[in-house]
Design an enzyme around this catalytic site. Structure first.
Site, PDB file in Angstrom:
ATOM      1  N   SER A   1      36.223  32.340  34.143  1.00  0.00           N
ATOM      2  CA  SER A   1      36.503  31.087  33.432  1.00  0.00           C
ATOM      3  C   SER A   1      36.136  31.178  31.960  1.00  0.00           C
ATOM      4  CB  SER A   1      35.680  29.938  34.016  1.00  0.00           C
ATOM      5  OG  SER A   1      36.143  29.594  35.274  1.00  0.00           O
TER       6      SER A   1
ATOM      7  N   HIS B   1      42.569  29.686  33.732  1.00  0.00           N
ATOM      8  CA  HIS B   1      42.980  30.933  34.370  1.00  0.00           C
ATOM      9  C   HIS B   1      44.489  31.090  34.203  1.00  0.00           C
ATOM     10  CE1 HIS B   1      39.314  32.124  36.613  1.00  0.00           C
ATOM     11  NE2 HIS B   1      39.017  30.861  36.458  1.00  0.00           N
TER      12      HIS B   1
ATOM     13  N   HIS C   1      39.806  31.670  43.886  1.00  0.00           N
ATOM     14  CA  HIS C   1      38.503  31.150  44.329  1.00  0.00           C
ATOM     15  C   HIS C   1      38.620  30.636  45.751  1.00  0.00           C
ATOM     16  CE1 HIS C   1      38.583  30.682  39.922  1.00  0.00           C
ATOM     17  NE2 HIS C   1      37.298  30.959  39.976  1.00  0.00           N
TER      18      HIS C   1
ATOM     19  N   TYR D   1      37.242  28.008  46.785  1.00  0.00           N
ATOM     20  CA  TYR D   1      37.382  26.545  46.799  1.00  0.00           C
ATOM     21  C   TYR D   1      38.840  26.111  46.658  1.00  0.00           C
ATOM     22  CZ  TYR D   1      37.311  26.858  41.619  1.00  0.00           C
ATOM     23  OH  TYR D   1      37.566  27.178  40.322  1.00  0.00           O
ATOM     24  N   GLU D   2      39.712  27.065  46.299  1.00  0.00           N
ATOM     25  CA  GLU D   2      41.141  26.751  46.255  1.00  0.00           C
ATOM     26  C   GLU D   2      41.754  26.822  47.654  1.00  0.00           C
ATOM     27  OE1 GLU D   2      43.040  28.537  42.404  1.00  0.00           O
ATOM     28  OE2 GLU D   2      41.352  29.814  42.930  1.00  0.00           O
TER      29      GLU D   2
ATOM     30  N   ALA E   1      31.697  32.742  34.780  1.00  0.00           N
ATOM     31  CA  ALA E   1      30.861  31.748  34.119  1.00  0.00           C
ATOM     32  C   ALA E   1      29.937  31.204  35.191  1.00  0.00           C
ATOM     33  CB  ALA E   1      31.723  30.633  33.550  1.00  0.00           C
TER      34      ALA E   1
ATOM     35  N   MET F   1      30.814  30.273  41.590  1.00  0.00           N
ATOM     36  CA  MET F   1      31.704  30.049  42.735  1.00  0.00           C
ATOM     37  C   MET F   1      32.656  31.220  42.988  1.00  0.00           C
ATOM     38  SD  MET F   1      32.693  26.184  41.621  1.00  0.00           S
ATOM     39  CE  MET F   1      31.434  25.109  40.908  1.00  0.00           C
ATOM     40  N   SER F   2      32.300  32.391  42.479  1.00  0.00           N
ATOM     41  CA  SER F   2      33.239  33.513  42.598  1.00  0.00           C
ATOM     42  C   SER F   2      32.479  34.819  42.823  1.00  0.00           C
ATOM     43  CB  SER F   2      34.069  33.603  41.317  1.00  0.00           C
ATOM     44  OG  SER F   2      33.243  33.918  40.207  1.00  0.00           O
TER      45      SER F   2
ATOM     46  N   ASN G   1      26.109  26.945  31.405  1.00  0.00           N
ATOM     47  CA  ASN G   1      25.296  25.727  31.415  1.00  0.00           C
ATOM     48  C   ASN G   1      23.963  26.109  32.027  1.00  0.00           C
ATOM     49  OD1 ASN G   1      27.228  25.918  33.832  1.00  0.00           O
ATOM     50  ND2 ASN G   1      25.611  24.604  34.615  1.00  0.00           N
TER      51      ASN G   1
ATOM     52  N   HIS H   1      33.452  21.219  33.878  1.00  0.00           N
ATOM     53  CA  HIS H   1      34.328  22.372  33.649  1.00  0.00           C
ATOM     54  C   HIS H   1      34.602  22.594  32.154  1.00  0.00           C
ATOM     55  CE1 HIS H   1      36.852  25.532  35.168  1.00  0.00           C
ATOM     56  NE2 HIS H   1      37.962  25.040  34.646  1.00  0.00           N
TER      57      HIS H   1
END
Ligand code: HPA
Length: 279
Positions: free
Chosen positions: A33, A64, A86, A88-89, A116, A216-217, A240, A252
């Site tokens: 990201s 992306h 990902h 989550y997709e 990220a 998340m990846s 962050n 995001h």
């Protein structure tokens, strides 16, 4: 020869990419990201949309691009994923890692993967780079192991716990940071399913577990790359910082903005590591 769908997809995708004239890559690079800017620096790029490649899912996360790009970076042949998949997709680990199998098939012997991530280690600042020593995967997907659409390699690769670390690449990354005069830490990454960022209680718990960064990846790709015999360098850019005792919620937009500001660091590390001879 396994005769399942994914194997056919792999053969077809490899053929499509080769027909487009992509040279044998030395390094496979996955851009996270906000870190996709590097894609524009590839010399003589051959860009293929994921939609053109059998076996590829379609990337939906903003920031992306959804392209496989071959070409040279600093004179070294690379293949770059501008945009990744990902969990989550809604994709399982086999779908998320399919591109790795293609890039290994094309001849890439090492992978540099970036993401990220939220910084949990209190010593970290936004924009810092963390070279991952290891990965914890809290979101291994219910890949249908044993299902006849899952190939033998998925079955082994996705079921094996394998460490990330390649000491030599890790040291090279730290050296690159020193050369370019910025801080790079060494830490442990926790992969969650997402897509939510953490509650303050979750951040507090993760910090107590000794986790340095959360995202998340990356975990499935690392597992697959190691299983395919690739050497791995995994980098987090701290987008962050977790402040469990203050009411701020990650979003995001800030993740993408931090990526743009820290892009030169990723670039310096990739330049250095990519120049190393192949194993
Ligand atoms: N948590 C999870 N994933 C992330 C974060 C975070 O704080 N920042 C960027 N990706």
């Amino acid at each position: 020869m396994p005769s399942d769908h994914r194997m056919n997809d792999l053969q077809q995708a490899t053929e499509i990419v080769r027909r487009r004239g992509m040279a044998t890559p030395r390094t496979a690079i996955i851009l996270g990201s906000g870190l996709g800017g590097l894609a524009s620096e590839i010399e003589d790029p051959i860009a293929i949309r994921y939609a053109e490649l059998p076996g590829f899912a379609t990337s939906t996360a903003s920031g992306h691009q959804g392209k496989l790009i071959g070409g040279k970076l600093d004179g070294v042949p690379v293949v770059v994923m501008a945009g990744r998949f990902h969990r989550y997709e809604g994709y399982d680990d086999a779908a998320v890692t399919f591109p790795l199998r293609l890039m290994a098939e094309l001849g890439a012997s090492r992978m540099i993967v970036s993401n990220a991530a939220g910084g949990l280690n209190p010593g970290y600042r936004v924009g810092d780079i963390v070279v991952l020593r290891d990965v914890i995967d809290w979101a291994k997907s219910p890949t249908r192991l044993g299902d006849d659409v899952t190939s033998a390699i998925d079955r082994v690769a996705l079921a094996s716990p394998i460490s990330v670390v390649d000491e030599e690449l890790l040291e090279a990354a730290l050296q690159a940071a020193r050369n370019a005069d910025f801080t790079a830490h060494v830490g442990v990454y926790l992969a969650t399913l997402g897509p939510t960022y953490e509650t303050r209680a979750e951040y507090r718990m993760m910090r107590r577990f000794g986790i340095d960064v959360v995202g998340m990846s990356t975990a499935p790709e690392v597992r697959m790359a190691r299983q395919l015999g690739m050497r791995v360098l995994a980098l987090s850019m701290v987008s962050n910082v977790a402040r469990p005792d203050i009411a701020v919620i990650a979003n995001h937009e800030e993740v993408l903005a931090a990526g743009q500001a820290a892009a030169f660091k990723l670039r310096a590390i990739v330049a250095h590591v990519n120049q190393l001879p192949s194993p």
